[in-house]
Design an enzyme around this catalytic site. Structure first.
Site, PDB file in Angstrom:
ATOM      1  N   LYS A  60      33.052 -12.345   8.058  1.00  0.00           N
ATOM      2  CA  LYS A  60      32.132 -13.490   8.148  1.00  0.00           C
ATOM      3  C   LYS A  60      32.881 -14.805   8.058  1.00  0.00           C
ATOM      4  O   LYS A  60      32.463 -15.804   8.595  1.00  0.00           O
ATOM      5  CB  LYS A  60      31.167 -13.504   6.954  1.00  0.00           C
ATOM      6  CG  LYS A  60      30.241 -12.367   6.810  1.00  0.00           C
ATOM      7  CD  LYS A  60      29.246 -12.742   5.702  1.00  0.00           C
ATOM      8  CE  LYS A  60      28.664 -11.531   5.042  1.00  0.00           C
ATOM      9  NZ  LYS A  60      29.432 -11.084   3.866  1.00  0.00           N
TER      10      LYS A  60
ATOM     11  N   LYS B  49      40.505  -7.460   9.560  1.00  0.00           N
ATOM     12  CA  LYS B  49      39.138  -6.918   9.607  1.00  0.00           C
ATOM     13  C   LYS B  49      38.175  -7.964  10.166  1.00  0.00           C
ATOM     14  O   LYS B  49      38.398  -9.170  10.031  1.00  0.00           O
ATOM     15  CB  LYS B  49      38.695  -6.428   8.224  1.00  0.00           C
ATOM     16  CG  LYS B  49      38.328  -7.493   7.242  1.00  0.00           C
ATOM     17  CD  LYS B  49      37.485  -6.917   6.099  1.00  0.00           C
ATOM     18  CE  LYS B  49      36.914  -8.070   5.290  1.00  0.00           C
ATOM     19  NZ  LYS B  49      35.721  -7.788   4.565  1.00  0.00           N
TER      20      LYS B  49
ATOM     21  N   LYS C 200      41.854 -13.524  -0.086  1.00  0.00           N
ATOM     22  CA  LYS C 200      40.890 -14.629  -0.015  1.00  0.00           C
ATOM     23  C   LYS C 200      41.463 -15.914  -0.611  1.00  0.00           C
ATOM     24  O   LYS C 200      41.150 -16.999  -0.139  1.00  0.00           O
ATOM     25  CB  LYS C 200      39.584 -14.252  -0.712  1.00  0.00           C
ATOM     26  CG  LYS C 200      38.812 -13.218   0.085  1.00  0.00           C
ATOM     27  CD  LYS C 200      37.341 -13.180  -0.237  1.00  0.00           C
ATOM     28  CE  LYS C 200      36.641 -12.258   0.748  1.00  0.00           C
ATOM     29  NZ  LYS C 200      35.232 -12.095   0.524  1.00  0.00           N
TER      30      LYS C 200
HETATM   31  N1  AQP Z   1      35.055  -5.301   8.998  1.00  0.00           N
HETATM   32  C1  AQP Z   1      34.335  -4.491   8.265  1.00  0.00           C
HETATM   33  N2  AQP Z   1      34.231  -3.183   8.579  1.00  0.00           N
HETATM   34  C2  AQP Z   1      33.473  -2.339   7.822  1.00  0.00           C
HETATM   35  N3  AQP Z   1      32.771  -2.731   6.736  1.00  0.00           N
HETATM   36  C3  AQP Z   1      32.848  -4.034   6.397  1.00  0.00           C
HETATM   37  N4  AQP Z   1      32.286  -4.741   5.395  1.00  0.00           N
HETATM   38  C4  AQP Z   1      32.663  -6.038   5.479  1.00  0.00           C
HETATM   39  N5  AQP Z   1      33.479  -6.197   6.535  1.00  0.00           N
HETATM   40  C5  AQP Z   1      33.624  -4.969   7.127  1.00  0.00           C
HETATM   41  C6  AQP Z   1      31.387  -4.181   4.390  1.00  0.00           C
HETATM   42  O1  AQP Z   1      30.192  -4.953   4.394  1.00  0.00           O
HETATM   43  C7  AQP Z   1      29.664  -4.972   3.079  1.00  0.00           C
HETATM   44  C8  AQP Z   1      29.259  -6.357   2.686  1.00  0.00           C
HETATM   45  O2  AQP Z   1      30.360  -7.202   2.628  1.00  0.00           O
HETATM   46  P1  AQP Z   1      30.298  -8.519   1.758  1.00  0.00           P
HETATM   47  O3  AQP Z   1      29.146  -9.330   2.143  1.00  0.00           O
HETATM   48  O4  AQP Z   1      30.397  -8.180   0.326  1.00  0.00           O
HETATM   49  O5  AQP Z   1      31.578  -9.284   2.185  1.00  0.00           O
HETATM   50  P2  AQP Z   1      33.038  -8.831   2.398  1.00  0.00           P
HETATM   51  O6  AQP Z   1      33.294  -7.416   2.032  1.00  0.00           O
HETATM   52  O7  AQP Z   1      33.902  -9.824   1.728  1.00  0.00           O
HETATM   53  O8  AQP Z   1      33.152  -8.867   3.947  1.00  0.00           O
HETATM   54  P3  AQP Z   1      32.918  -9.972   5.033  1.00  0.00           P
HETATM   55  O9  AQP Z   1      31.654  -9.698   5.730  1.00  0.00           O
HETATM   56  O10 AQP Z   1      34.116 -10.003   5.872  1.00  0.00           O
HETATM   57  O11 AQP Z   1      32.752 -11.350   4.297  1.00  0.00           O
HETATM   58  P4  AQP Z   1      33.821 -12.449   3.991  1.00  0.00           P
HETATM   59  O12 AQP Z   1      34.358 -12.949   5.266  1.00  0.00           O
HETATM   60  O13 AQP Z   1      32.992 -13.472   3.257  1.00  0.00           O
HETATM   61  O14 AQP Z   1      34.884 -11.826   3.167  1.00  0.00           O
HETATM   62  C9  AQP Z   1      30.713  -4.356   2.163  1.00  0.00           C
HETATM   63  O15 AQP Z   1      30.327  -3.017   1.885  1.00  0.00           O
HETATM   64  C10 AQP Z   1      31.951  -4.362   2.988  1.00  0.00           C
HETATM   65  O16 AQP Z   1      32.813  -3.288   2.663  1.00  0.00           O
END
Ligand code: AQP
Length: 344
Positions: A209, A206, A122
């Site tokens: 968002k 992956k 990140k």
């Molecule tokens: N690609 C993914 N496949 C499976 N699980 C996923 N999670 C996130 N991306 C995937 C799971 O969703 C939960 C919530 O995630 P978060 O809101 O804490 O954000 P994150 O893990 O940082 O994932 P994002 O959605 O991709 O957000 P950004 O782009 O802001 O980093 C977690 O349980 C995560 O494992």
């Protein structure tokens, strides 16, 4: 890291997890975590948080933060989390999260946190300009979980390393304070076909968002046309769908789409390949898009209904925060005693 054996934890089994109100939730969030949140309600006491304190680690967003929190809460409820059975609340409404995070900052070691790959991903090339909060994110996450003495944490695979850190912090706290069973060592619940959903454009990244291209992900609020267009434009190759798992090797994007189909329909990958093996993507992609639209459109409709009714959502979140506080406050009082902090 510490590895002394931990006696069996005798406290109640409790689930905790959360999602950031950064951008709209996507299919990865749904299959990796949210779908599990719903299922676990039948087995455990469940606490589900909207982690706004985590969201501010990547930048301020004061105008939108409250509405994004409501959107995540609406997604929880629309997907099937029942606010009568489970606790749904916004992290910053329970101030003990930050208090415990500070105590854990004094438990976690620099070397442990420096190893976290999510920070490296990140922060990118310019880690020096990242917030200290982004670096400290996994310590706050440990506090989120252990403030409720949660024993099980449903997350996607990307969170595995953070959960290991939570376990190390719990164990070191217990050892340092000679309180062998004070915190449980929380178990990650990661397994399952949706644990790692990849970008629709690059099967090595992956689904996320924060990816600048909306075409890389299926949002929970996408309509059937958007889903069809994104799936049709998803990266594949000129070969047909393979007939067996071996044929998925070195075809990351194809493996991802087949995995999504299997996860959404709750079938095995072998079963999906049995149906589509040998067929072209001109057949497979529309079938996948229709399946996704059928799964997600009732959730999107319910999210729209709930986000339009802020009074009901806010009442759910207020009741959730009260329930969360009732669990957290006595645990935090115990922590203060164990640490020897001043009794005000
Ligand atoms: N690609 C993914 N496949 C499976 N699980 C996923 N999670 C996130 N991306 C995937 C799971 O969703 C939960 C919530 O995630 P978060 O809101 O804490 O954000 P994150 O893990 O940082 O994932 P994002 O959605 O991709 O957000 P950004 O782009 O802001 O980093 C977690 O349980 C995560 O494992």
């Amino acid at each position: 890291m510490t590895n002394a054996p931990q006696p069996e934890y005798k406290g109640p089994k409790r689930v905790f997890s959360g999602m950031q109100p950064t951008n709209g939730l996507h299919l990865g969030n749904y299959l990796g975590a949210l779908q599990k949140f719903v299922r676990l309600q039948d087995q455990y006491e469940c606490i589900y948080c909207v982690v706004d304190l985590h969201a501010i680690t990547t930048g301020p967003d004061p105008e939108n933060l409250a509405s994004r929190c409501r959107e995540v809460a609406a997604a929880y409820v629309a997907a099937g989390v029942d606010p009568k059975r489970s606790t749904i609340f916004v992290q910053s409404a329970v101030r003990e999260h930050t208090e415990l995070a500070w105590i854990f900052n004094c438990v976690a070691r620099m070397g442990w946190v420096e190893r976290m790959t999510q920070f490296k991903d990140k922060a990118g090339k310019d880690a020096q300009r990242s917030s200290v909060g982004l670096f400290d994110y996994p310590v706050l996450q440990a506090a989120d979980i252990l403030l409720y003495k949660a024993t099980h944490v449903p997350v996607g695979e990307d969170q595995k390393q953070h959960l290991e850190l939570s376990r190390d912090i719990a164990q070191k706290f217990n050892n340092d304070h000679d309180a062998p069973n004070f915190f449980p060592l929380p178990e990650p619940l990661i397994q399952g076909p949706g644990a790692r959903i990849m970008s629709l454009r690059d099967g090595t990244k992956k689904m996320s968002k924060s990816d600048p291209s909306d075409m890389t992900r299926i949002n929970l609020t996408d309509d059937a046309d958007a889903i069809m267009s994104k799936i049709k434009k998803a990266t594949t190759d000129p070969l047909p769908v393979p007939e067996s798992k071996e044929g998925l090797a070195d075809r990351a994007e194809v493996e991802n789409l087949v995995g999504i189909f299997a996860a959404v329909t709750e079938r095995s990958v072998d079963d999906v390949l049995g149906e589509f093996g040998g067929k072209g993507f001109g057949v497979f992609k529309p079938a996948l898009a229709e399946t996704l639209a059928a799964k997600l459109s009732p959730i999107a409709a319910e999210m729209r209904r709930l986000t339009a009714d802020t009074a009901t959502l806010d009442a759910i979140l207020k009741e959730g925060a009260d329930k969360a506080r009732a669990v957290a406050t006595p645990i935090m009082a115990e922590v203060r005693d164990v640490v020897g902090l001043w009794r005000a």
